[in-house]
Design a protein around this motif. Structure first.
Motif, PDB file in Angstrom:
ATOM      1  N   UNK A   1       0.832  -1.198   0.000  1.00 44.50           N
ATOM      2  CA  UNK A   1       0.000   0.000   0.000  1.00 44.50           C
ATOM      3  C   UNK A   1       0.868   1.250   0.000  1.00 44.50           C
ATOM      4  N   UNK A   2       0.329   2.293  -0.636  1.00 42.23           N
ATOM      5  CA  UNK A   2       0.886   3.641  -0.528  1.00 42.23           C
ATOM      6  C   UNK A   2      -0.256   4.541  -0.082  1.00 42.23           C
ATOM      7  N   UNK A   3       0.067   5.541   0.706  1.00 44.17           N
ATOM      8  CA  UNK A   3      -1.001   6.406   1.178  1.00 44.17           C
ATOM      9  C   UNK A   3      -0.516   7.777   1.566  1.00 44.17           C
ATOM     10  N   UNK A   4      -1.505   8.623   1.910  1.00 46.11           N
ATOM     11  CA  UNK A   4      -1.238   9.980   2.367  1.00 46.11           C
ATOM     12  C   UNK A   4      -2.189  10.318   3.490  1.00 46.11           C
ATOM     13  N   UNK A   5      -1.723  11.189   4.366  1.00 45.05           N
ATOM     14  CA  UNK A   5      -2.522  11.681   5.476  1.00 45.05           C
ATOM     15  C   UNK A   5      -2.672  13.182   5.314  1.00 45.05           C
TER      16      UNK A   5
END
Length: 193
Positions: A125-129
């Motif tokens: 997974x790749x993500x951003x907050x």
């Protein structure tokens, strides 16, 4: 000690040069491709975050916030590999996509606009907050956007495997010339008069 013939030494140098060039080209292509995919993932996450911020910034209070959720669901549900979770300041889930995964706690407090990645079992997974301010609310909401990039990792594993297979296959004919005895090479040459 038996010395290699001139032909064998030149073949060996040629084989070394070809292997070096192919290795550098293959590794460079692999790194550039991974960078390209990472930038595309980042762009998709930033665009979705900005759109989510725009929707949530229009909300005024709890009632208005719940009215914006269908629009938010339509925005975030359009991307097949994207999942989202939006949390209130006390950690309660305000919005969660059915495909959302449990994000490690350290990513809930990640720096704004920094992309993080982690592996959970067979999935990558790749993500951003992002912190999203809502009018009439003292504390911002926390938005977590997560992309399942497992297909990317499978693609690069396959690409790397085929690269090494191709490198070995291309090196074998040259290696066979280098390793053949000099007499067999001389026997093929026409006799000088």
């Amino acid at each position: 000690m038996k010395h290699l013939s001139l032909t064998a030494r030149m073949s060996l140098m040629f084989m070394s040069a070809v292997i070096a060039v192919l290795t550098v080209a293959g590794l460079s292509f692999n790194m550039l491709s991974q960078h390209h995919f990472r930038m595309l993932d980042r762009q998709a996450l930033v665009e979705k975050l900005e759109s989510a911020k725009h929707i949530l910034n229009k909300a005024r209070g709890e009632a208005s916030l719940s009215e914006e959720l269908p629009q938010l669901r339509a925005l975030l549900g359009a991307h097949q590999d994207l999942a989202a979770t939006i949390l209130t300041s006390d950690g309660a889930v305000l919005f969660s996509d059915p495909r959302a995964v449990e994000v490690p706690e350290r990513f809930r407090r990640a720096n704004e606009q920094s992309m993080w990645e982690w592996q959970n079992g067979q999935h990558m997974y790749r993500g951003m907050t992002a912190q999203i301010s809502v009018a009439d609310q003292a504390e911002p909401l926390t938005a977590l956007l997560i992309l399942d990039v497992t297909d990317h990792t499978h693609f690069f594993d396959t690409l790397q495997r085929w690269f090494w297979i191709g490198l070995v296959i291309s090196a074998l004919p040259i290696a066979s010339i280098c390793c053949s005895p000099p007499e067999s090479v001389r026997a093929d040459w026409p006799a000088r008069s």
